[in-house]
Scaffold this active site. Structure first.
Site, PDB file in Angstrom:
ATOM      1  N   HIS A 235     -35.815  -6.370  39.637  1.00 57.22           N
ATOM      2  CA  HIS A 235     -34.804  -5.193  39.521  1.00 57.22           C
ATOM      3  C   HIS A 235     -35.394  -4.212  40.310  1.00 57.22           C
ATOM      4  O   HIS A 235     -34.868  -3.784  41.534  1.00 57.22           O
ATOM      5  CB  HIS A 235     -34.182  -4.805  38.235  1.00 57.22           C
TER       6      HIS A 235
ATOM      7  N   ASP B 251     -38.849   4.619  34.499  1.00 58.47           N
ATOM      8  CA  ASP B 251     -39.131   4.364  32.943  1.00 58.47           C
ATOM      9  C   ASP B 251     -40.028   3.094  32.833  1.00 58.47           C
ATOM     10  O   ASP B 251     -39.875   2.292  32.310  1.00 58.47           O
ATOM     11  CB  ASP B 251     -37.910   4.068  32.193  1.00 58.47           C
TER      12      ASP B 251
HETATM   13  C1  BDR Z   1     -33.299  -2.128  34.794  1.00 59.68           C
HETATM   14  O1  BDR Z   1     -33.316  -1.757  33.462  1.00 59.68           O
HETATM   15  C2  BDR Z   1     -34.642  -1.901  33.100  1.00 59.68           C
HETATM   16  O2  BDR Z   1     -34.943  -2.627  32.078  1.00 59.68           O
HETATM   17  C3  BDR Z   1     -35.400  -2.199  34.177  1.00 59.68           C
HETATM   18  O3  BDR Z   1     -36.673  -1.590  34.475  1.00 59.68           O
HETATM   19  C4  BDR Z   1     -34.446  -1.942  35.576  1.00 59.68           C
HETATM   20  O4  BDR Z   1     -34.608  -0.729  35.855  1.00 59.68           O
HETATM   21  C5  BDR Z   1     -32.415  -3.500  35.031  1.00 59.68           C
HETATM   22  O5  BDR Z   1     -31.359  -3.498  34.142  1.00 59.68           O
HETATM   23 CA    CA Z   2     -36.670   0.773  35.281  1.00 60.53          CA
END
Ligand code: BDR
Ligand code: CA
Length: 320
Positions: free
Chosen positions: A241, A11
């Protein structure tokens, strides 16, 4: 050695963009495709952003659009405050030249995973709706994927959207629970480790220096993300992340894993919480519980140091 084939379900999103360019730059990986999902932005924007990233890197791979809403619950507002109005910080109004794969993501995934049976690692770094739809559409696909490496969940630590839930699981808890219940190998890279990988701006200054085109773009969009984290953690850092999930594929020795079956709470105050469920009869998930931050930083920098030369090589090969 042959490169490891992967598909990233994503995303994009600032840390998604970092992870995707990291994968494009890493010669040990072959990105077969990108499938897209709502989360940080709406799915149409996610698809445009994913295609744009592949064009920016001159990387040829399929890009397919996925689900526009969760399986059961209402669609949450995208995380514009974290990733910007169009997912790339202050950068808006991008233009794409190529075309998206006409298949919906779950059909693209089913056909592509079967065409390369046992060879592809599927790496979801967004809400898991496309993967749940894939299981519905093609239950036997569990026998065709090599394994899943998922960024999501918070097993022994608090969440990041609520005190219980991590964003990707919170955005579609029913899908997350369905994916964790299926009979396939999962490595889970959740907040237990990603929240410990806090890279300072100096890291992005360096990637901009070593790879001005690709690293420079990451440096630019990162500022917005670091502004957000400054408000949350009180210092200028970037929580890595989605790049961590890619590192778990390319350099798994960075992480320590614990094996445990998991389920996800789908309603109530704790919605989106990923919990240990010993007696569920589910297959154990490899949950990353520790990461070597120094090693992760070194690997990230060395992969990004190759981003522009890999791009130039692709341009040259195309021209020949
Ligand atoms: C996840 O949530 C999204 O905002 C980031 O891209 C990552 O995949 C972190 O909690
Ligand atoms: Ca993500």
């Amino acid at each position: 050695m042959k490169a490891q084939k992967i598909i990233i379900d994503t995303d994009p999103g600032i840390d998604d963009a970092m992870a995707i360019h990291q994968a494009f730059a890493d010669s040990r990986l072959e990105v077969v495709g990108l499938t897209t999902i709502f989360g940080n932005v709406y799915v149409e924007q996610a698809a445009r952003n994913a295609l744009w990233l592949s064009e920016q890197a001159a990387y040829k791979c399929g890009v397919a659009t996925g689900a526009s809403k969760p399986l059961i619950q209402e669609l949450n507002t995208p995380s514009f405050h974290v990733h910007g109005a169009e997912g790339f910080g202050r950068l808006e109004d991008i233009h794409i030249n190529g075309t998206l794969d006409p298949r919906p993501a779950h059909i693209y995934l089913s056909e592509t995973l079967r065409a390369h049976s046992g060879e592809i690692i599927l790496c979801p770094v967004g809400p898991l709706t496309n993967i749940a739809n894939l299981l519905d559409y093609d239950p036997d696909v569990v026998n065709h994927v090599k394994k899943l490496v998922i960024m999501g969940g918070a097993v022994h630590v608090p969440g990041n959207v609520t005190s219980f839930a991590e964003a990707n699981f919170w955005n579609d808890p029913h899908a997350a629970d369905k994916v964790l219940a299926a009979d396939w190998q999962i490595d889970l890279i959740g907040l237990d480790v990603t929240a410990t990988l806090q890279f300072p701006p100096a890291v992005f200054e360096q990637v901009a220096k070593t790879s001005p085109r690709i690293g420079g773009f990451i440096y630019d969009i990162c500022e917005f993300y670091i502004d957000f984290y400054e408000k949350i953690v009180g210092k200028r850092v970037c929580l890595m992340h989605d790049p961590a999930a890619l590192l778990a594929i390319s350099d798994p020795e960075i992480f320590t894993f614990e094996k445990t079956p998991l389920s996800v709470i789908v309603s109530g105050e704790e919605v989106g919480n990923s919990i240990v469920s010993e007696n569920s009869g589910r297959k154990a998930v490899n949950v990353a519980v520790k990461a070597d931050a120094q090693a992760a930083r070194q690997k990230f920098l060395s992969i990004y140091a190759e981003a522009d030369s890999a791009y130039l090589k692709r341009i040259n090969d195309e021209g020949e």
